[in-house]
Design a protein around this motif. Sequence first.
Motif, PDB file in Angstrom:
ATOM      1  N   GLN A   1       0.855  -1.187   0.000  1.00  0.00           N
ATOM      2  CA  GLN A   1       0.000   0.000   0.000  1.00  0.00           C
ATOM      3  C   GLN A   1       0.887   1.232   0.000  1.00  0.00           C
ATOM      4  O   GLN A   1       1.781   1.364   0.840  1.00  0.00           O
ATOM      5  CB  GLN A   1      -0.935   0.009   1.200  1.00  0.00           C
ATOM      6  N   SER A   2       0.643   2.113  -0.928  1.00  0.00           N
ATOM      7  CA  SER A   2       1.531   3.256  -1.147  1.00  0.00           C
ATOM      8  C   SER A   2       0.812   4.587  -0.992  1.00  0.00           C
ATOM      9  O   SER A   2      -0.269   4.800  -1.553  1.00  0.00           O
ATOM     10  CB  SER A   2       2.148   3.172  -2.547  1.00  0.00           C
ATOM     11  N   ARG A   3       1.458   5.483  -0.243  1.00  0.00           N
ATOM     12  CA  ARG A   3       1.075   6.888  -0.167  1.00  0.00           C
ATOM     13  C   ARG A   3       2.259   7.744  -0.618  1.00  0.00           C
ATOM     14  O   ARG A   3       2.528   8.803  -0.060  1.00  0.00           O
ATOM     15  CB  ARG A   3       0.660   7.254   1.262  1.00  0.00           C
ATOM     16  N   GLU A   4       2.958   7.264  -1.641  1.00  0.00           N
ATOM     17  CA  GLU A   4       4.201   7.906  -2.058  1.00  0.00           C
ATOM     18  C   GLU A   4       4.373   7.847  -3.568  1.00  0.00           C
ATOM     19  O   GLU A   4       3.664   7.122  -4.262  1.00  0.00           O
ATOM     20  CB  GLU A   4       5.389   7.212  -1.375  1.00  0.00           C
ATOM     21  N   TYR A   5       5.349   8.610  -4.050  1.00  0.00           N
ATOM     22  CA  TYR A   5       5.718   8.550  -5.460  1.00  0.00           C
ATOM     23  C   TYR A   5       7.137   9.069  -5.623  1.00  0.00           C
ATOM     24  O   TYR A   5       7.704   9.699  -4.722  1.00  0.00           O
ATOM     25  CB  TYR A   5       4.735   9.340  -6.338  1.00  0.00           C
TER      26      TYR A   5
ATOM     27  N   PHE B   1       6.546  11.254   0.267  1.00  0.00           N
ATOM     28  CA  PHE B   1       5.740  10.322   1.062  1.00  0.00           C
ATOM     29  C   PHE B   1       4.784  11.143   1.920  1.00  0.00           C
ATOM     30  O   PHE B   1       5.195  12.027   2.671  1.00  0.00           O
ATOM     31  CB  PHE B   1       6.643   9.462   1.943  1.00  0.00           C
TER      32      PHE B   1
ATOM     33  N   HIS C   1       6.496  -2.594 -10.599  1.00  0.00           N
ATOM     34  CA  HIS C   1       6.370  -1.192 -10.190  1.00  0.00           C
ATOM     35  C   HIS C   1       5.189  -0.596 -10.942  1.00  0.00           C
ATOM     36  O   HIS C   1       5.206  -0.521 -12.166  1.00  0.00           O
ATOM     37  CB  HIS C   1       7.662  -0.437 -10.529  1.00  0.00           C
TER      38      HIS C   1
ATOM     39  N   ARG D   1       0.785   8.199  -7.490  1.00  0.00           N
ATOM     40  CA  ARG D   1       1.082   7.157  -6.514  1.00  0.00           C
ATOM     41  C   ARG D   1       1.858   6.048  -7.222  1.00  0.00           C
ATOM     42  O   ARG D   1       1.474   5.591  -8.306  1.00  0.00           O
ATOM     43  CB  ARG D   1      -0.192   6.582  -5.899  1.00  0.00           C
ATOM     44  N   ASP D   2       2.951   5.616  -6.598  1.00  0.00           N
ATOM     45  CA  ASP D   2       3.749   4.497  -7.092  1.00  0.00           C
ATOM     46  C   ASP D   2       3.706   3.378  -6.064  1.00  0.00           C
ATOM     47  O   ASP D   2       3.811   3.646  -4.860  1.00  0.00           O
ATOM     48  CB  ASP D   2       5.217   4.897  -7.296  1.00  0.00           C
ATOM     49  N   ALA D   3       3.570   2.144  -6.513  1.00  0.00           N
ATOM     50  CA  ALA D   3       3.577   0.995  -5.608  1.00  0.00           C
ATOM     51  C   ALA D   3       4.446  -0.111  -6.191  1.00  0.00           C
ATOM     52  O   ALA D   3       4.512  -0.281  -7.416  1.00  0.00           O
ATOM     53  CB  ALA D   3       2.160   0.482  -5.371  1.00  0.00           C
TER      54      ALA D   3
END
Length: 408
Positions: A86-90, A194, A275, A288-290
């Motif tokens: 789970q991502s809240r970043e990029y 982030f 990715h 968003r990146d995961a």
Amino acid sequence: MNFSNLRPLPLVAALALASGLAASAHAAPALRLLAASSQDLVATELVTPVAKRQAADALERAPLAVSWPLDASAALDAQPQAYVAQSREYWVDASASELQAGLRLKLSSPGALVRISPHAGKAAVSASDVQLTVDGRRLDNSKSMSAVADADALHAAGMDVPQGSIIMKLDSKAVGDVRLAMPAAQGAHLVHVFEPASAVALSLAATRDSIAGGDTIAFRAQLEGATLDRIGGLVSAPDGSSQNVDFVRQGDGSYLGQVRPDLAHAGGPGLWEMHAFGVTAGKDAIPRDAKTAFAVSVPVARLDGHVSQSASLAKDGSIAVRIGVQASVASRYAVSGVLHGTGDDGQLHPVAMGQSAAWLQPGHGTLELRYDAASLSLHAPWEVRDLRLVNQADFSLQERRARALYLP
């Protein structure tokens, strides 16, 4: 039917036939592997890789078999559950000109953490190199950054970041049209954003954690807190090669991407990586990146379906099962499985873990999975679960079955 030509059997023949029928009636049923499920890892076709890709020459040749008892009350899952990232970043690979002009940080919440990492050979970044603006208004660094840490401090805290990196925590006023500028930037830098407090989160999961080379793997992505405008992906092999992955929207709102990893790049050390890159709909277009990882094995062995050994206990009280293996290359192969026994409640519970390994030549051979009497605390019927076949030349998983063998 004409019974006139039937003649009575001689006494000896009659007794022999009767004995044979009685023996057949009490013989243990033939053992066989249970049918594979859709989630099991089973190679459909074996390959023969070039010799230089196999590191089997230095492997031990002597066979080995061990077992040990397990806690019967333990809850074991024979089918691995998919990991959900789970991502809240990029990430943004920003050029020098972008940083000099001011890179737009697309934020959905205050308190973002921003890491700037120079590419190899470039000068370290310091807080004084950075200028922040919000809606065109320059911010005072001492007030807009509530915390700053350099690479040495991050390394001391156990964080693996490139040398020369810096991390800044933006304060609650850094929202809106936030731009990060480095007027003296030389060369490209990696900018990582982030947002721990953001409601916008991209989840990504592979449908399985490992596949045999030549098979297809699928990935499911879903966004919370917003609507996706678009999403794409890239699968990377440990050797650096990559393949694009296209995602298709599903009826439940998630996105499904599928790819068949190139077998030519399988077999090396390390995991493959997926990715995914998503962007929300609307004017803000929050990225968003995961990432997630999975294994791709070169299929050089598989269980051939042959199983032998009486289902009853051996003279020493142990249970031993010989399992057939088909191999395309000579190597040391290992088989492991969790034996479940029947408790007083009539249910199956884990009893023992068994492992064995031996050198096998190309063709068909066998590995014996043995469970010592000291490990057996329950009783029949038994079942072998989480059966795995591994090539010890590269420790690649060749086959895995959640439910493999029933022993009455």
